[in-house]
Design a protein around this motif. Structure first.
Motif, short mmCIF file in Angstrom:
data_model
loop_
_atom_site.label_atom_id
_atom_site.label_comp_id
_atom_site.label_asym_id
_atom_site.label_seq_id
_atom_site.Cartn_x
_atom_site.Cartn_y
_atom_site.Cartn_z
N PHE A 43 0.89 -1.15 -0.04
CA PHE A 43 0.00 0.01 -0.03
C PHE A 43 0.76 1.21 -0.04
CE2 PHE A 43 -2.59 -3.14 2.14
CZ PHE A 43 -3.76 -3.26 1.12
N THR A 44 0.28 2.35 -0.33
CA THR A 44 0.90 3.52 -0.38
C THR A 44 0.34 4.26 0.92
OG1 THR A 44 1.06 3.86 -2.66
CG2 THR A 44 1.08 5.85 -1.48
N VAL A 45 1.31 4.37 1.96
CA VAL A 45 0.75 4.88 3.17
C VAL A 45 1.57 6.39 3.62
CG1 VAL A 45 1.10 4.34 5.70
CG2 VAL A 45 0.68 2.57 3.81
N GLY A 46 0.75 7.19 3.98
CA GLY A 46 1.22 8.54 4.59
C GLY A 46 1.32 8.49 5.94
N VAL A 47 2.41 9.34 6.43
CA VAL A 47 2.81 9.29 7.93
C VAL A 47 2.78 10.92 8.13
CG1 VAL A 47 4.43 8.75 9.65
CG2 VAL A 47 3.82 7.26 7.94
N LEU A 48 1.99 11.56 8.86
CA LEU A 48 1.79 12.61 9.42
C LEU A 48 2.30 12.95 10.76
CD1 LEU A 48 1.24 15.78 9.09
CD2 LEU A 48 -1.33 15.21 9.36
N ASP A 49 3.29 13.45 10.99
CA ASP A 49 3.73 13.63 12.43
C ASP A 49 3.40 14.97 12.97
OD1 ASP A 49 5.33 13.81 14.69
OD2 ASP A 49 7.44 13.73 13.86
N ALA A 50 2.19 14.62 13.66
CA ALA A 50 1.31 15.84 14.25
C ALA A 50 1.89 16.21 15.62
CB ALA A 50 -0.34 15.55 14.34
N ASP A 51 2.79 15.50 15.98
CA ASP A 51 3.33 15.78 17.50
C ASP A 51 4.35 16.68 17.25
OD1 ASP A 51 4.11 15.75 20.23
OD2 ASP A 51 4.54 13.68 20.29
N ILE A 52 3.82 18.11 16.73
CA ILE A 52 4.74 19.19 16.52
C ILE A 52 5.77 19.39 17.49
CG2 ILE A 52 4.70 21.44 15.71
CD1 ILE A 52 3.02 19.64 14.05
N TRP A 53 5.58 19.52 18.60
CA TRP A 53 6.86 19.71 19.77
C TRP A 53 7.70 18.55 19.81
CZ3 TRP A 53 2.62 21.57 23.94
CH2 TRP A 53 2.13 22.79 23.74
N GLY A 54 7.19 17.27 19.87
CA GLY A 54 8.04 16.05 20.18
C GLY A 54 8.11 15.41 19.06
#
Length: 414
Positions: free
Chosen positions: A150-161
């Protein structure tokens, strides 16, 4: 506020006044004051004086003057109105909860389009507190799902950490390009191919870690954090995606509420450790999700136990927290990932254990990924997945044919 009217004008009805009040938007909650239940009464006297009862969430609401001005302006256009008076009140705790519920539903229904494809399954990995291995779980699940083709996105929404770049061994800065048909450049995610053979897949990754140095402290307030996540959803050219995994910051703050508003189709996976204290805190994340009308897809118990080289099992962080949390909120326990040194070392080297490992933790991550794809959150575009599999099979067979004919050609030339 007094209005001069023609004596022949009729007096408006309370329903007509209420209808106009639907155009008055609470600037903070983003919905009209009538739908939110902030207008308990409207009366119109025979002399054209309109009295509107308005209950604010708190008596000292800083937006009171703006709401007052909007109410007077809207009602003032009605023929027959001689004066507008507002009877201010303050909501009870129960009324406040009801208003917030309505506001979240309104935000969900009016969510703007994002660059995340509509057929993409969005899975936010959340926790009630830090230190439970949420980012490690996110990365390993995303990698294990991608390794299934699959084509999988990863969004790092832990902006501080932010930690996703290190966990995936990626450090290239993000770049922007102008996309065909677009009026401005879009951020292009960094990509990594994972898996082998016919099930080779792609990870597309976005993180603030690609924008600043790893040891730089981001001293941003909640509104800036939410705007950063909004930019990652609206200004990133994600392209085709089967899944988007979002590594959420711990807790139930601005980013969580903003995501529920911007991507209302998100499903939540809650990570906890076996400890009772962690389980109690994680329950708050589930409560936040349901108050925001998000589905909780399941619970993952991380660091469930440790098995030494002699085969003895130790429950270092307690036991039963994951099962108890899943039962409490009525969702499946997706898996129990054991405490294993290979998980930490894989994160340090940028090689998720779910890809290369053969220990209990790697096996468990792959099993959870299989469960997500097969049962909990199957890909929305099954036909597209089948087509991709067929393309991969065709490409592999073509490559094999080419390699088979190459030696024969060289032999004939010699």
């Amino acid at each position: 506020m007094d209005f001069v009217i023609d004596g022949s004008s009729r007096i408006p009805t309370a329903d007509e006044v209420t209808s106009l009040l639907r155009a008055v938007i609470d600037p903070e909650l983003g919905a009209d004051i009538v739908s939110l239940g902030m207008v308990p009464s409207v009366t119109v006297a025979d002399d054209g004086v309109v009295t509107v009862g308005i209950k604010l969430t708190i008596g000292g609401c800083p937006l009171r003057s703006q709401i007052k001005r909007d109410v007077e302006t809207r009602i003032g256009v009605l023929p027959g109105v001689t004066d507008v008076r507002i009877d201010w009140g303050e909501m009870t705790a129960d009324e406040r909860s009801e208003v917030m519920l309505k506001a979240r539903w309104s935000a969900r229904e009016s969510a703007a389009d994002t660059e995340v494809p509509l057929n993409c399954r969005v899975l936010a990995v959340a926790s009630g507190k830090g230190g439970v291995g949420k980012s490690s779980v996110t990365v390993n699940l995303a990698a294990a799902v991608a390794a299934q083709g699959f084509t999988v996105g990863v969004l790092d929404a832990d902006i501080w950490g932010f930690s996703v770049p290190r966990l995936l061994g990626m450090d290239e800065p993000l770049e922007a390009e102008r996309i065909d048909g677009g009026d401005k450049p879009k951020i292009i995610p960094n990509e990594r191919t994972v898996g082998r053979g016919l099930t080779k897949g792609t990870l597309k990754v976005v993180s603030t870690g690609f924008l600043v140095e790893e040891d730089t402290a981001l001293m941003w307030r909640g509104l800036m954090l939410t705007k950063a996540v909004e930019q990652f959803l609206h200004d990133v050219h994600w392209g085709d995606l089967d899944y988007l995994f979002i590594d959420m910051p711990p807790g139930t703050g601005d980013v969580q509420m903003g995501l529920a508003r911007m991507l209302p189709r998100t499903d939540l996976i809650i990570v906890t450790t076996p400890a009772l204290a962690a389980q109690k805190v994680a329950a708050r994340a589930a409560d936040m999700a349901r108050r925001s009308f998000l589905r909780v897809a399941g619970v993952i118990e991380n660091m469930s136990s440790f098995t030494c080289e002699h085969g003895t099992n130790y429950a270092l962080f307690g036991e039963g927290g994951g099962r108890e949390l899943a039962d409490q909120i009525g969702v499946p326990l997706l898996g129990q990932v054991p405490l294993e040194a290979a998980v930490a070392s894989g994160g340090d080297t940028g090689t998720p254990v779910a890809l290369e490992g053969d220990g209990p933790a790697a096996i468990e991550f792959r099993e959870i990924a299989r469960l997500l794809v097969d049962e909990i959150a199957p890909p929305a575009n099954l036909a597209g997945c089948s087509a991709r599999m067929l393309q991969m099979v065709t490409a592999a067979l073509d490559a094999k044919d080419a390699s088979d004919t190459q030696p024969a050609t060289q032999s004939s030339e010699s």
